[in-house]
Write a protein that holds these residues in place. Structure first.
Motif, PDB file in Angstrom:
ATOM      1  N   LYS A 296       1.200  -1.313   0.037  1.00  0.00           N
ATOM      2  CA  LYS A 296       0.269   0.165  -0.221  1.00  0.00           C
ATOM      3  C   LYS A 296       0.587   1.349  -0.134  1.00  0.00           C
ATOM      4  O   LYS A 296       2.321   1.474   0.834  1.00  0.00           O
ATOM      5  CB  LYS A 296      -0.886   0.372   0.821  1.00  0.00           C
ATOM      6  CG  LYS A 296      -2.214  -0.726   1.087  1.00  0.00           C
ATOM      7  CD  LYS A 296      -2.211  -1.122   2.748  1.00  0.00           C
ATOM      8  CE  LYS A 296      -2.180  -2.032   3.585  1.00  0.00           C
ATOM      9  NZ  LYS A 296      -2.702  -2.476   4.330  1.00  0.00           N
ATOM     10  N   MET A 297       0.769   2.467  -0.400  1.00  0.00           N
ATOM     11  CA  MET A 297       0.950   3.666  -0.880  1.00  0.00           C
ATOM     12  C   MET A 297       0.099   4.700  -0.565  1.00  0.00           C
ATOM     13  O   MET A 297      -0.813   4.683  -1.252  1.00  0.00           O
ATOM     14  CB  MET A 297       1.830   3.548  -1.986  1.00  0.00           C
ATOM     15  CG  MET A 297       2.884   2.095  -2.396  1.00  0.00           C
ATOM     16  SD  MET A 297       3.959   2.972  -3.726  1.00  0.00           S
ATOM     17  CE  MET A 297       4.733   0.917  -3.470  1.00  0.00           C
TER      18      MET A 297
ATOM     19  N   LEU B  17      -0.969   2.940   7.102  1.00  0.00           N
ATOM     20  CA  LEU B  17      -1.121   1.868   6.277  1.00  0.00           C
ATOM     21  C   LEU B  17      -0.742   0.342   6.040  1.00  0.00           C
ATOM     22  O   LEU B  17      -0.913  -0.148   5.575  1.00  0.00           O
ATOM     23  CB  LEU B  17      -0.251   2.126   5.243  1.00  0.00           C
ATOM     24  CG  LEU B  17      -1.190   3.600   3.787  1.00  0.00           C
ATOM     25  CD1 LEU B  17       0.158   4.186   2.801  1.00  0.00           C
ATOM     26  CD2 LEU B  17      -2.552   4.267   3.527  1.00  0.00           C
TER      27      LEU B  17
ATOM     28  N   LEU C 222      -3.072  -5.500   9.447  1.00  0.00           N
ATOM     29  CA  LEU C 222      -3.903  -4.577   8.936  1.00  0.00           C
ATOM     30  C   LEU C 222      -3.781  -5.162   8.011  1.00  0.00           C
ATOM     31  O   LEU C 222      -2.734  -5.694   7.056  1.00  0.00           O
ATOM     32  CB  LEU C 222      -3.198  -3.116   8.585  1.00  0.00           C
ATOM     33  CG  LEU C 222      -3.940  -2.131   7.877  1.00  0.00           C
ATOM     34  CD1 LEU C 222      -5.601  -1.496   8.642  1.00  0.00           C
ATOM     35  CD2 LEU C 222      -3.634  -1.020   8.707  1.00  0.00           C
ATOM     36  N   PRO C 223      -4.759  -5.553   7.266  1.00  0.00           N
ATOM     37  CA  PRO C 223      -4.875  -6.948   5.778  1.00  0.00           C
ATOM     38  C   PRO C 223      -4.524  -5.639   4.511  1.00  0.00           C
ATOM     39  O   PRO C 223      -4.431  -4.233   4.752  1.00  0.00           O
ATOM     40  CB  PRO C 223      -6.340  -7.237   5.936  1.00  0.00           C
ATOM     41  CG  PRO C 223      -7.487  -6.893   7.448  1.00  0.00           C
ATOM     42  CD  PRO C 223      -6.208  -5.455   7.772  1.00  0.00           C
ATOM     43  N   PRO C 224      -3.734  -6.781   3.409  1.00  0.00           N
ATOM     44  CA  PRO C 224      -4.410  -5.665   2.283  1.00  0.00           C
ATOM     45  C   PRO C 224      -4.916  -5.300   1.701  1.00  0.00           C
ATOM     46  O   PRO C 224      -5.824  -5.504   2.396  1.00  0.00           O
ATOM     47  CB  PRO C 224      -3.240  -7.315   1.518  1.00  0.00           C
ATOM     48  CG  PRO C 224      -3.183  -8.333   2.569  1.00  0.00           C
ATOM     49  CD  PRO C 224      -3.561  -7.872   3.689  1.00  0.00           C
ATOM     50  N   GLY C 225      -4.846  -3.978   1.738  1.00  0.00           N
ATOM     51  CA  GLY C 225      -5.802  -4.076   0.816  1.00  0.00           C
ATOM     52  C   GLY C 225      -6.995  -2.511   1.696  1.00  0.00           C
ATOM     53  O   GLY C 225      -8.044  -2.055   1.068  1.00  0.00           O
ATOM     54  N   GLU C 226      -6.334  -2.244   3.036  1.00  0.00           N
ATOM     55  CA  GLU C 226      -7.358  -1.897   4.172  1.00  0.00           C
ATOM     56  C   GLU C 226      -6.082  -0.720   4.009  1.00  0.00           C
ATOM     57  O   GLU C 226      -5.018  -0.620   4.168  1.00  0.00           O
ATOM     58  CB  GLU C 226      -8.308  -2.849   4.748  1.00  0.00           C
ATOM     59  CG  GLU C 226      -9.007  -3.210   4.646  1.00  0.00           C
ATOM     60  CD  GLU C 226      -9.878  -4.136   5.688  1.00  0.00           C
ATOM     61  OE1 GLU C 226      -9.515  -3.775   7.519  1.00  0.00           O
ATOM     62  OE2 GLU C 226     -10.390  -5.049   5.064  1.00  0.00           O
TER      63      GLU C 226
ATOM     64  N   MET D   8      -8.810   0.809   0.628  1.00  0.00           N
ATOM     65  CA  MET D   8      -7.348   1.431   0.051  1.00  0.00           C
ATOM     66  C   MET D   8      -8.210   3.339  -0.374  1.00  0.00           C
ATOM     67  O   MET D   8      -9.125   2.652  -1.652  1.00  0.00           O
ATOM     68  CB  MET D   8      -6.530   0.770  -0.200  1.00  0.00           C
ATOM     69  CG  MET D   8      -5.669   1.982  -0.576  1.00  0.00           C
ATOM     70  SD  MET D   8      -4.713   2.129   1.300  1.00  0.00           S
ATOM     71  CE  MET D   8      -3.069   3.071   0.445  1.00  0.00           C
TER      72      MET D   8
END
Lengths: 330, 330
Positions: A2-3, B191, B206-210, B228
């Motif tokens: 994530k960025m 992030l 903190l899951p990917p995409g959130e 995100m």
């Protein structure tokens, strides 16, 4: 990964807009990607121009201002800027005293600054160039013939910038810049890879429990992968690599540089170990900088740069500087 | 999670040794964990003491020096320092003009600074206290009753530090510090989680995409998890949260603060979006700081702090400061 970005395509332009909003002392040409100190050209002073791929901030744009760079040209992330940017920068900062190009040794940067120098000279701007190639880790690498340019760039830009601010002529500023580079060596280590916005995932694979010794500032391969080491062991490896190559006899400037994602708490702890090893080896320390200065996006890790100084270089290092990334004396 | 450390038990002591090696202007008591400006106590000036858990560097130790803190007390990572540290700091910096304790609103910090204040007063040191509680995200949190103290701490320490440097009496310095806090609001987003050396792995999931909106500087839960968002959308959420609560009518100081692992390239891009939204809302900007100032180890993310200033607060903000983490005018 994530960025904190909008879309990968606008990362550099967005950052330039944000730089302009934060620093009214800079003139930021977002469209053409040139960052110039607002009062340029400064009468009677040599102009200093550097540049390179983005992703190493504060290098170079954060080092524009009185006492350091006159202008910087940011390329796309980890990609050389183009000659037009460098030409535009040279024209903006030349007061008639000439311009020094400070070029990190990556093939694209070298070619493009060479081309820009020819173009600038055709327009009547006197150009000198200095190549920064301080990284002792490897000879020839992913983007480089010869040694890579890394942390010493900060010292070259700071010290040559002070020489220019004193009104020294182009030839003398060039000589000093070359002297700084010749007296500087660096060595970097990575605990994790970085992720570029375009790729969106780590640029190389570094397994849990391993680190890479001798990493480049774009994640280029280093000397070797090793099982994870302590801060003290890493300091021993880094100091040995740098000191064996530099063989310093005078006091040194020390840069303990974070690659981007390593907490300052860890960098200061690493600095303690670097000082312990330098003391054991009898290397006297003149000045110390600890922080994120020549980064690789979100890479975890650090680099060590030593720059051996005589009285004149130390005086120029201590001279006032007023930039977003480095400031003292004003 | 790999870290540039020796062992978790010595992380704070190692960092203090490294701080001492880098900054000869500071007196660092590694054993007792107190960082004091070398020329303390300064005759006729109020002393300023702050402190808190380590892991937020440069806050607080990096803000010790002329024009800002007189001393700082670092606790273990994310753990309050103890009253003995604060008492020792107060004794070291009191010139007879009294000492202001600047306390971020976390239950442990508040209790320990209260106890230290009693002990110091028993020893004849006049103490005033100001509580920093600027985070609008949540009321009551993992370590806090009421609002958390975050980015505004920098503004309180800078502006009160300038007031003390001008020789203002304790009561006036305290009033100004309180005024800065009352006119400041912050909002943070994460992030990624951070990893403490003791735990060695992320402190929350903190899951990917959130992302998490309204995060605290120790990873305390915020307002909500969301899919995100772009930098522009995040800026809109952060500015709205801060401006709705602050309702500024005067110009503001802007702090776009990195949590530790977010590249400066992204922070400047976020700053551009913050300025876009502030302009849309008609909020005038007086000054801007972009960088890693109040961090959470290797957390990725950022926080926004706005501080509404009148002419006097702006003058004090602009006054010279000479610390490892913030420096201008000297």
């Amino acid at each position: 990964m994530k960025m904190l970005i909008n879309v990968p395509e606008t990362v550099v332009a967005d950052a330039l807009r944000g730089l302009a909003a934060a620093h009214p002392d800079l003139t930021v040409n977002v469209e053409n990607r040139v960052i110039v100190r607002r009062d340029a050209p400064v009468s009677g002073q040599v102009g200093l121009v550097s540049g390179g791929g983005s992703g190493h901030e504060p290098l170079h744009g954060g080092f524009v201002g009185p006492g350091m760079l006159s202008a910087a040209c940011p390329g796309e992330v980890f990609t050389s800027p183009v000659p037009d940017q460098m030409l535009r920068a040279a024209a903006a900062v030349d007061s008639g005293a000439g311009v020094l190009f400070i070029v990190k040794n990556y093939t694209g940067d070298v070619l493009n600054f060479d081309m820009a120098a020819e173009m600038a000279e055709d327009e009547g701007i006197q150009i000198a160039k200095v190549l920064v190639n301080d990284d002792v880790a490897v000879t020839d690498s992913l983007y480089t013939a010869g040694r890579r340019g890394t942390g010493a760039t900060l010292f070259v830009e700071k010290i040559a910038g002070a020489a220019a601010a004193e009104g020294m002529p182009l030839e003398r500023v060039e000589t000093i810049a070359r002297q700084v580079n010749e007296n500087s060596r660096s060595f970097g280590i990575a605990l994790s890879a970085c992720s570029t916005p375009a790729k969106g995932s780590p640029t190389f694979d570094l397994p849990p429990g391993e680190l890479e010794l001798g990493i480049g500032i774009h994640g280029e391969p280093g000397r070797e992968r090793r099982a994870m080491m302590t801060s003290g062991e890493i300091a021993e490896a880094a100091v040995e690599a740098v000191v064996e190559d530099l063989q310093p006899r005078n006091p040194v400037l020390v840069l303990v540089n974070g690659m981007g994602a390593t907490p300052l708490l860890e960098l200061y702890g690493f600095n303690a170990e670097v000082h312990r090893v330098l003391a054991q080896r009898g290397v006297p320390v003149a000045r110390v900088l600890v922080g994120n200065y020549v980064t690789s996006l979100d890479m975890a890790g650090a680099s060590l740069t030593l720059c051996q100084v005589d009285e004149e270089l130390l005086r120029l290092y201590d001279a006032p500087v007023k930039t977003p990334g480095l400031r003292w004396g004003v």
